[in-house]
Design a protein around this motif. Structure first.
Motif, PDB file in Angstrom:
ATOM      1  N   THR A  62       0.863   5.784  -1.047  1.00  9.93           N
ATOM      2  CA  THR A  62       0.030   7.018  -1.507  1.00  9.93           C
ATOM      3  C   THR A  62       1.129   7.985  -2.204  1.00  9.93           C
ATOM      4  O   THR A  62       2.303   7.931  -1.831  1.00  9.93           O
ATOM      5  CB  THR A  62      -0.521   7.687  -0.309  1.00  9.93           C
TER       6      THR A  62
ATOM      7  N   GLN B 160       2.897   2.775   3.078  1.00  8.91           N
ATOM      8  CA  GLN B 160       2.338   2.092   4.367  1.00  8.91           C
ATOM      9  C   GLN B 160       2.598   0.591   4.331  1.00  8.91           C
ATOM     10  O   GLN B 160       2.713   0.079   5.602  1.00  8.91           O
ATOM     11  CB  GLN B 160       0.929   2.444   4.227  1.00  8.91           C
ATOM     12  N   GLU B 161       2.603   0.079   3.449  1.00 10.51           N
ATOM     13  CA  GLU B 161       2.933  -1.596   3.401  1.00 10.51           C
ATOM     14  C   GLU B 161       3.836  -1.979   2.345  1.00 10.51           C
ATOM     15  O   GLU B 161       3.562  -1.635   1.005  1.00 10.51           O
ATOM     16  CB  GLU B 161       1.595  -2.120   3.565  1.00 10.51           C
TER      17      GLU B 161
ATOM     18  N   GLU C 252      -3.517   0.014  -3.319  1.00 11.15           N
ATOM     19  CA  GLU C 252      -3.426  -1.071  -2.077  1.00 11.15           C
ATOM     20  C   GLU C 252      -3.735  -2.513  -2.778  1.00 11.15           C
ATOM     21  O   GLU C 252      -4.786  -2.541  -3.573  1.00 11.15           O
ATOM     22  CB  GLU C 252      -4.399  -0.578  -1.023  1.00 11.15           C
TER      23      GLU C 252
ATOM     24  N   GLY D  72      -5.330  -6.130  -1.930  1.00  9.28           N
ATOM     25  CA  GLY D  72      -5.850  -6.715  -1.419  1.00  9.28           C
ATOM     26  C   GLY D  72      -5.572  -8.382  -1.255  1.00  9.28           C
ATOM     27  O   GLY D  72      -4.846  -8.927  -2.118  1.00  9.28           O
TER      28      GLY D  72
ATOM     29  N   THR E  54      -3.952   6.923  -4.198  1.00 16.76           N
ATOM     30  CA  THR E  54      -3.339   5.617  -3.347  1.00 16.76           C
ATOM     31  C   THR E  54      -3.898   4.116  -3.975  1.00 16.76           C
ATOM     32  O   THR E  54      -4.875   4.138  -4.473  1.00 16.76           O
ATOM     33  CB  THR E  54      -4.487   5.608  -1.908  1.00 16.76           C
TER      34      THR E  54
ATOM     35  N   THR F  12      -6.552  -5.226  -6.825  1.00 19.11           N
ATOM     36  CA  THR F  12      -5.626  -4.162  -6.550  1.00 19.11           C
ATOM     37  C   THR F  12      -6.682  -2.842  -6.449  1.00 19.11           C
ATOM     38  O   THR F  12      -7.404  -2.574  -7.416  1.00 19.11           O
ATOM     39  CB  THR F  12      -4.445  -3.764  -7.341  1.00 19.11           C
TER      40      THR F  12
ATOM     41  N   LYS G 225       0.763  -1.232  -0.078  1.00 21.93           N
ATOM     42  CA  LYS G 225       0.017   0.045  -0.069  1.00 21.93           C
ATOM     43  C   LYS G 225       1.043   1.130  -0.053  1.00 21.93           C
ATOM     44  O   LYS G 225       1.830   1.516   0.740  1.00 21.93           O
ATOM     45  CB  LYS G 225      -0.846   0.090   1.339  1.00 21.93           C
TER      46      LYS G 225
END
Length: 383
Positions: free
Chosen positions: A4, A69-70, A96, A98, A94, A103, A2
């Motif tokens: 941004t 973030q990840e 991310e 999953g 952003t 995505t 993840k």
């Protein structure tokens, strides 16, 4: 995974990587863009197996507004992913990943979910020995590319001629391209590190690869070049540009360049370009794309003749014309391509006979290297 990021900055990086991604590849995963994220930043990767491009986006560069973030990685379908990112409205984006490689792409109030591919399935890029690094002046090397790729062949019947033959030795880089009808040659001085001064390198790089490289590389002072058996890597600040090399023997082009001439014409490259452009208007409409140059003791004339349409004649404003009278015919497009590489400087056009190749060189040679910049064109027999 993840992260941004600033959307306009991301679009620029994504566009550059997409230069290496083809929708016509036989390997489906290569239609995707690979994205990996770690604590240092993002790496975008794209490849069509001929060209591979990697661009690193560092967290440390505040203009990217990048927050990871990840950590992780994913391969996204490049074309649709790019369209989505470009059509978003907010400054921030952003992304991310999953479950089941779904995505999510979010910007302002817009929210997309697209299917993606496990990053583990993406092919590995070649490992290139960084002990042999050749440093090239970026702007000068881009100029070398622009001056030589015009003469690469577009015919796949002789694949070796679709590349630019680059030789590095004795503190110079020599680039030559020919399609057997014309030839372009540039030689520039380069600084070799002490451990490589005795080495020589000969590589044939596809013209298409060099065109993409010249478009993507920024105006940094230098670019690094590293060569392996069948790959070359160009490395700039946060850019890694890989290209396959063409295999085979490039023809000996030294013997094609005449050492003397019987007729010489000196004039402005831009004025000769404009006159050639006008003379080619009729030749393009006719069946034979040929124009004629006539040099006599007191006059120089360009002319074209299309039986279907009409004729064109133009007396040239030249600086000097010396030697034997001459009448020579040639493809105007080849001369126009050659003349564009000289800009507004004066050029010397040297002829040996009506059926032998002629050369175009800058009148003022600002280097002590012989034959540092040559454009050569083969005439057309009209009888």
């Amino acid at each position: 995974m993840k992260f941004t990021i600033n959307r306009p900055a991301f679009i620029k990086y994504l566009t550059d990587v997409q230069r290496a991604i083809s929708s016509r590849t036989t390997i489906p995963i290569l239609t995707g863009v690979k994205i990996t994220a770690d604590k240092q930043g993002l790496m975008l990767s794209g490849s069509d197996s001929d060209i591979s491009i990697e661009i690193f986006i560092p967290i440390s560069d505040d203009t990217n507004q990048l927050e990871v973030q990840e950590e992780g990685g994913i391969v996204l379908p490049a074309r649709i992913f790019s369209e989505i990112v470009k059509k978003m409205s907010d400054e921030k984006l952003t992304i991310e990943v999953g479950e089941n490689f779904q995505t999510k792409i979010t910007s302002a109030n817009a929210f997309f979910t697209i299917n993606s591919i496990n990053v583990e399935n993406y092919p590995y890029f070649p490992v290139i020995d960084s002990n042999e690094v050749i440093t090239l002046p970026t702007n000068l090397f881009k100029q070398v590319i622009q001056h030589t790729v015009i003469a690469t062949s577009t015919q796949e019947s002789r694949p070796i001629l679709t590349g630019v033959n680059i030789t590095i030795e004795n503190g110079t880089l020599k680039a030559v391209a020919t399609d057997s009808h014309r030839l372009s040659q540039r030689i520039i001085p380069i600084t070799m590190p002490e451990n490589l001064k005795e080495n020589s390198y000969k590589v044939i790089i596809p013209g298409k690869s060099l065109v993409e490289l010249s478009r993507i590389v920024e105006d940094q002072d230098t670019i690094e070049m590293m060569v392996t058996e069948n790959q070359v890597l160009f490395k700039a600040e946060n850019l890694y540009f890989y290209s396959r090399l063409l295999e085979g023997y490039y023809p000996d082009t030294n013997r094609l360049i005449p050492n003397n001439s019987t007729t010489q014409l000196v004039m402005s490259a831009s004025e000769l370009l404009q006159a050639t452009d006008r003379s080619s208007l009729l030749s393009h409409e006719g069946k034979n794309n040929v124009i004629k140059l006539t040099i006599s003791p007191d006059n120089v004339e360009l002319s074209g003749n299309s039986p279907e349409i009409g004729t064109v004649e133009e007396d040239l404003n030249y600086e000097d014309a010396t030697g034997d009278p001459l009448v020579i015919s040639f493809n105007p497009d080849y001369l126009k391509d050659a003349l564009r590489t000289f800009g507004h400087q004066n050029v010397t056009v040297s002829f040996t006979s009506a059926i032998r190749p002629f050369t175009v060189v800058p009148t003022e040679n600002n280097t002590n290297i012989e034959q540092a910049f040559i454009q050569l064109i083969t005439p057309v027999r009209t009888y």
